[in-house]
Design a protein around this motif. Structure first.
Motif, PDB file in Angstrom:
ATOM      1  N   VAL A  31       1.105  -1.170  -0.113  1.00 49.09           N
ATOM      2  CA  VAL A  31       0.315   0.414  -0.320  1.00 49.09           C
ATOM      3  C   VAL A  31       0.945   1.124  -0.508  1.00 49.09           C
ATOM      4  O   VAL A  31       0.369   2.134  -1.029  1.00 49.09           O
ATOM      5  CB  VAL A  31      -0.671   0.118   1.363  1.00 49.09           C
ATOM      6  N   LEU A  32       2.203   1.539   0.960  1.00 46.90           N
ATOM      7  CA  LEU A  32       2.783   2.480   0.921  1.00 46.90           C
ATOM      8  C   LEU A  32       3.708   2.781  -0.383  1.00 46.90           C
ATOM      9  O   LEU A  32       3.932   3.764  -0.834  1.00 46.90           O
ATOM     10  CB  LEU A  32       4.138   2.400   1.937  1.00 46.90           C
ATOM     11  N   GLU A  33       4.148   1.635  -1.357  1.00 50.90           N
ATOM     12  CA  GLU A  33       4.436   1.785  -2.446  1.00 50.90           C
ATOM     13  C   GLU A  33       3.940   2.243  -3.320  1.00 50.90           C
ATOM     14  O   GLU A  33       4.240   3.263  -4.500  1.00 50.90           O
ATOM     15  CB  GLU A  33       5.264  -0.064  -2.885  1.00 50.90           C
ATOM     16  N   GLU A  34       2.472   1.666  -3.501  1.00 48.23           N
ATOM     17  CA  GLU A  34       1.216   1.881  -4.009  1.00 48.23           C
ATOM     18  C   GLU A  34       0.783   3.580  -4.906  1.00 48.23           C
ATOM     19  O   GLU A  34       0.469   4.085  -4.928  1.00 48.23           O
ATOM     20  CB  GLU A  34       0.411   0.932  -4.299  1.00 48.23           C
ATOM     21  N   THR A  35       1.188   4.163  -3.420  1.00 50.83           N
ATOM     22  CA  THR A  35      -0.093   5.013  -2.576  1.00 50.83           C
ATOM     23  C   THR A  35       1.031   6.548  -2.490  1.00 50.83           C
ATOM     24  O   THR A  35       1.283   7.448  -2.517  1.00 50.83           O
ATOM     25  CB  THR A  35      -1.083   5.027  -1.502  1.00 50.83           C
ATOM     26  N   GLY A  36       2.519   5.948  -1.487  1.00 49.76           N
ATOM     27  CA  GLY A  36       3.355   6.592  -1.004  1.00 49.76           C
ATOM     28  C   GLY A  36       2.569   7.253   0.542  1.00 49.76           C
ATOM     29  O   GLY A  36       3.360   8.643   0.800  1.00 49.76           O
ATOM     30  N   SER A  90      -6.452  -2.822  -8.769  1.00 45.21           N
ATOM     31  CA  SER A  90      -6.301  -1.289  -9.075  1.00 45.21           C
ATOM     32  C   SER A  90      -6.396  -0.034  -8.632  1.00 45.21           C
ATOM     33  O   SER A  90      -5.367   0.852  -8.688  1.00 45.21           O
ATOM     34  CB  SER A  90      -5.920  -1.248 -10.928  1.00 45.21           C
ATOM     35  N   SER A  91      -7.390  -0.178  -7.648  1.00 49.26           N
ATOM     36  CA  SER A  91      -8.147   0.921  -7.104  1.00 49.26           C
ATOM     37  C   SER A  91      -8.097   0.525  -5.857  1.00 49.26           C
ATOM     38  O   SER A  91      -7.511  -1.068  -5.125  1.00 49.26           O
ATOM     39  CB  SER A  91      -9.122   0.374  -7.198  1.00 49.26           C
ATOM     40  N   LEU A  92      -7.698   1.887  -4.901  1.00 47.52           N
ATOM     41  CA  LEU A  92      -6.762   1.387  -3.369  1.00 47.52           C
ATOM     42  C   LEU A  92      -9.184   1.719  -2.545  1.00 47.52           C
ATOM     43  O   LEU A  92      -8.813   0.120  -1.575  1.00 47.52           O
ATOM     44  CB  LEU A  92      -6.585   2.876  -2.500  1.00 47.52           C
ATOM     45  N   PRO A  93      -9.724   1.764  -2.645  1.00 49.13           N
ATOM     46  CA  PRO A  93     -10.717   1.494  -2.735  1.00 49.13           C
ATOM     47  C   PRO A  93     -11.689  -0.010  -2.453  1.00 49.13           C
ATOM     48  O   PRO A  93     -11.556  -0.767  -1.557  1.00 49.13           O
ATOM     49  CB  PRO A  93     -11.931   2.800  -2.954  1.00 49.13           C
ATOM     50  N   THR A  94     -10.753  -0.496  -3.933  1.00 51.54           N
ATOM     51  CA  THR A  94     -11.979  -2.167  -3.497  1.00 51.54           C
ATOM     52  C   THR A  94     -10.658  -2.958  -2.994  1.00 51.54           C
ATOM     53  O   THR A  94     -10.417  -3.479  -2.012  1.00 51.54           O
ATOM     54  CB  THR A  94     -10.990  -2.298  -5.578  1.00 51.54           C
ATOM     55  N   LEU A  95      -8.798  -2.094  -2.895  1.00 49.58           N
ATOM     56  CA  LEU A  95      -8.431  -3.383  -2.192  1.00 49.58           C
ATOM     57  C   LEU A  95      -8.819  -2.953  -0.807  1.00 49.58           C
ATOM     58  O   LEU A  95      -8.502  -4.109  -0.049  1.00 49.58           O
ATOM     59  CB  LEU A  95      -6.581  -2.782  -2.209  1.00 49.58           C
TER      60      LEU A  95
END
Length: 410
Positions: A31-36, A90-95
């Motif tokens: 999550v950190l890698e994907e969003t920073g 690919s979607s953070l809310p879906t994750l």
């Protein structure tokens, strides 16, 4: 033959626990890698108690009536599939939705496995069982992060996540070789009226077994205190003690060694330690360890605090689990623990939010120290309850016998 089955269960617990630590670390990094964003990572921590809030008010009614073995296998496979799909989202809310569903499965699995263990392990063997179980789980606490680091180093975060998916499938496979402890999958149709009736039965049991209920509630408050203080742990170590991230990592390893050593001692000397001693030493020693950490000024003193608090925690865990599983009827254990777990989840969210706000206003060290003092007072309250005249009725020569005469239907 019995211990052969129990050791098969231990292997399943170990594989699942190591995989859980790999997943925990890998998911945070993913999550950190994907969003920073550190905030995006913090939401993952809120999803755990939220899943408990959404699950515990009804799950106990299912757990006490369904086949525990089948439930655990299904939950392991279901979580394995969901975790395996995470890297493709690919979607953070879906994750977040997927992680929330995984947490619901983990919450139900945790309570189901507790009830299954009670039905599988005879009363006289439970103290040693819980000590060995704590040792295996603490070993996962040490080994899991190392495996996660290795998988991420030689592969990727995604590989580490899939490793946990594989571990859950292995756990499900091992569970298939364990005996069923229930005769039927479903006894009654689960309705809203039946769930409300189960809540009423739980309240009646608590009214008729006040001492057992008080001990369990004290254990819940102990878990709440630890979760609240742990939310400031990293900030306290890095900002107040000026430790580097590597040094903080060493502290976590010291904590793992402490609980592993305490669990090993409990497993080898289970016939020497009474449940009363486990509750007293664990109930007082754990907050003392937190207090040592809160007053530390360097790495070595903080390491001593970490070691002592997890060492003491191994005694508390063994004592509390053994005690309440002896005095709560097996046929309603799922409902009892789930319903009170609902209270625990709500209070964890409330107190974690409160201590976070207080630390930002009054300072991390001051708030952390006050929290440790309150935790120590809780430990003294536990001491007073355990040493009370009523306590002697439960911890005397006949402590291994159930003192409740109340009967409850499934």
């Amino acid at each position: 033959m019995l211990w052969r089955k129990i050791w098969l269960l231990f292997i399943g617990i170990g594989v699942s626990n190591i995989g859980g630590w790999v997943y925990f670390i890998a998911l945070n990094l993913y999550v950190l890698e994907e969003t920073g964003s550190a905030f995006a990572v913090s939401i993952l921590y809120l999803l755990v108690p939220l899943a408990m809030l959404c699950t515990n008010f009804w799950s106990g009614s299912f757990i006490d009536r369904w086949n525990k073995k089948h439930m655990m296998i299904g939950l392991d496979i279901g979580r394995a599939v969901l975790i395996g799909l995470l890297p493709f989202l690919s979607s953070l809310p879906t994750l977040y939705v997927f992680v929330f569903m995984i947490n619901i499965g983990t919450t139900v699995f945790s309570t189901t496995s507790e009830v299954y263990m009670v039905k599988l392990v005879p009363t006289d063997n439970r103290q040693r069982f819980h000590a060995i179980r704590n040792f295996i789980q603490s070993s996962g606490f040490i080994i899991g992060p190392s495996i996660a680091g290795g998988l991420i180093f030689i592969g990727s975060v995604e590989i580490a996540i899939w490793a946990n998916s594989f571990a859950l499938l292995v756990s499900a496979l091992l569970l298939m070789f364990l005996p069923a402890v229930d005769g039927k999958d479903v006894v009654d149709k689960i309705t809203k009226e039946l769930i409300l009736q189960d809540w009423k039965l739980t309240r009646i049991f608590m009214d008729q077994n006040k001492f057992v209920s008080i001990i369990y509630i004290l254990f819940i408050w102990m878990m709440i205190a630890m979760a609240t203080l742990d939310s400031l742990e990293a900030s306290f170590a890095i900002k107040e003690l000026k430790l580097t991230e590597d040094m903080y990592g060493y502290l976590v390893s010291v904590a793992g060694v402490g609980i592993a050593f305490g669990s090993f001692l409990n497993a080898t000397l289970s016939n020497r330690f009474s449940i009363r001693f486990l509750l007293l030493f664990g109930g007082i020693g754990t907050p003392v360890g937190y207090l040592i950490f809160a007053t530390s000024v360097d790495f070595w003193m903080s390491a001593l605090g970490f070691f002592f608090l997890t060492f003491s925690l191994s005694f508390a865990n063994t004592g509390f689990y053994t005690f309440y599983q002896k005095h709560i009827p097996e046929e309603m254990l799922g409902r009892f623990t789930s319903i009170l777990g609902l209270m625990e989840a709500g209070l964890v969210i409330a107190f974690t939010s409160l201590i976070g706000w207080s630390a930002s206003v009054f300072g991390i060290r001051e708030v952390y120290f006050i929290g440790c003092i309150l935790f120590l007072l809780l430990g003294f309250l536990t001491l007073r309850v355990v040493m009370s005249p009523t306590g002697r009725k439960y911890f005397g020569k006949q402590q291994d016998e159930r003192t409740s005469e109340a009967e409850f239907g499934a």
